[in-house]
Design a protein around this motif. Sequence first.
Motif, mmCIF file in Angstrom:
data_model
loop_
_atom_site.group_PDB
_atom_site.id
_atom_site.type_symbol
_atom_site.label_atom_id
_atom_site.label_comp_id
_atom_site.label_asym_id
_atom_site.label_seq_id
_atom_site.Cartn_x
_atom_site.Cartn_y
_atom_site.Cartn_z
ATOM 1 N N PHE A 1 34.924 42.540 35.315
ATOM 2 C CA PHE A 1 35.279 41.340 34.550
ATOM 3 C C PHE A 1 36.452 41.623 33.610
ATOM 4 C CE2 PHE A 1 31.083 39.162 35.285
ATOM 5 C CZ PHE A 1 31.645 38.049 35.838
ATOM 6 N N ILE A 2 36.401 42.805 32.954
ATOM 7 C CA ILE A 2 37.499 43.153 32.038
ATOM 8 C C ILE A 2 38.806 43.265 32.824
ATOM 9 C CG2 ILE A 2 38.378 44.956 30.520
ATOM 10 C CD1 ILE A 2 35.525 45.515 29.700
ATOM 11 N N GLY A 3 38.721 43.904 34.014
ATOM 12 C CA GLY A 3 39.918 44.015 34.856
ATOM 13 C C GLY A 3 40.462 42.653 35.221
ATOM 14 N N GLY A 4 39.568 41.721 35.551
ATOM 15 C CA GLY A 4 40.015 40.381 35.914
ATOM 16 C C GLY A 4 40.711 39.693 34.758
ATOM 17 N N ALA A 5 40.120 39.784 33.552
ATOM 18 C CA ALA A 5 40.695 39.083 32.404
ATOM 19 C C ALA A 5 42.042 39.677 32.029
ATOM 20 C CB ALA A 5 39.729 39.151 31.219
ATOM 21 N N VAL A 6 42.142 41.010 32.070
ATOM 22 C CA VAL A 6 43.413 41.645 31.721
ATOM 23 C C VAL A 6 44.463 41.336 32.783
ATOM 24 C CG1 VAL A 6 44.554 43.866 31.389
ATOM 25 C CG2 VAL A 6 42.360 43.448 30.355
ATOM 26 N N GLY A 7 44.027 41.349 34.057
ATOM 27 C CA GLY A 7 44.965 41.087 35.145
ATOM 28 C C GLY A 7 45.546 39.690 35.081
#
Lengths: 184, 107, 95
Positions: free
Chosen positions: B16-22
């Motif tokens: 989820f963190i990767g998605g939001a940062v991406g």
Amino acid sequence: MNSLTKEVASKKSSRRTATFFKSFLSFFLTFILMFGTWLVLSGKFDPLLLWLGGLSSFLIAFYFYDLLFPAFESGYAVTFIRFSKYAPWLIYEIMKANFHILKIVFHPRMKELIDPHIITFKTNLKSDIAITTLANSITLTPGTITVTATSDGVFKVHAIDRESAEALPGIMLEKVAHVFGEDV
Amino acid sequence: MDILVIIFILFGLLFFIGGAVGIIRMPDFYSRLHPAGKLDTLGIMAVVIGLAIYNLHHFDTLSVLLSIKMILIVFFVFLSSPTATHSIVDAGMRAGLRHWTQKQRKE
Amino acid sequence: MITFFLTVSIIMCLLMLLSMYRALFGPTVLDRLIGVNAIGSKTVVLLLLIGFLYERVDMFVDIALAYAFLNFVAVLAASRYFHKRKGLYEESFMD
């Protein structure tokens, strides 16, 4: 003349019973699916609720039996078994590619790593369900998104870097073609 | 058992963190879809499976049904997420948005 | 375990704020749509976690399922609506 018409009539009636049997089978499968969903979603086992669920799933299965399983064939079971072998491989592939995307996202020099471009390739897949499965599999695998997929099997894919573009169509196309019994 | 649940949920949180940062870092609309559509799907899968395992602590019919419902959510998201992504890409394509290339970075 | 769930929910809310940036300041309409979709997929998980915190999972799991459906339909409808909208092309070069 008489015997000929009789033969034709018997052939017709046997075909009619065959089609009746097929549509009954798809009706039955739809009913089982609907009733199972009702049981899971309601979670209560009163006689009244069971009766209501049975009635509504019967009505839906009676009117819409040809939506889920259009022409019932014995190949469905084979396809289902092959698909359940394909699914774990797909999930493993998704995991592998997700870590790749994760690495790209957190990389400090991300804009040098990515190289978005659109590739086009043609396949020989015929049936709609095979094309849909391949398109959704490509979209689920990170790094590639299906932009368009026509019914003649022409795919347009947006890939985020060279590495994920090279993997296409390759092994995934072979697997999907094997699942639905078509040639590559 | 609890350790398994925690591992699953932390994995999901990482995705989820990767998605939001991406979504924030990517340069253009098409490449933003890559983290948005798929890291989130895998994140939902990991977190919800972890919660479904945790739910089986008190083992009876009701909790088994609840876990099946949670797996139903995962199944539905797996079916619907590629369709939603594809529909957004299609809208962008028909509106004629151009995609970002390495050339634009060098200019 | 409850503390862990609470922490995860708070982190999830912060991630929703991050996605909110894209939904508010996205250059094109479709960027906003991506942000809204990302928020929706986080909300499904958040609803389940709230259900565990209040010990009413049997109720919240239905809400989460319905929300997943609603999110999907909303994204489909919005992207169909902006299908042939003129001006998206020019909008993408307004930096």
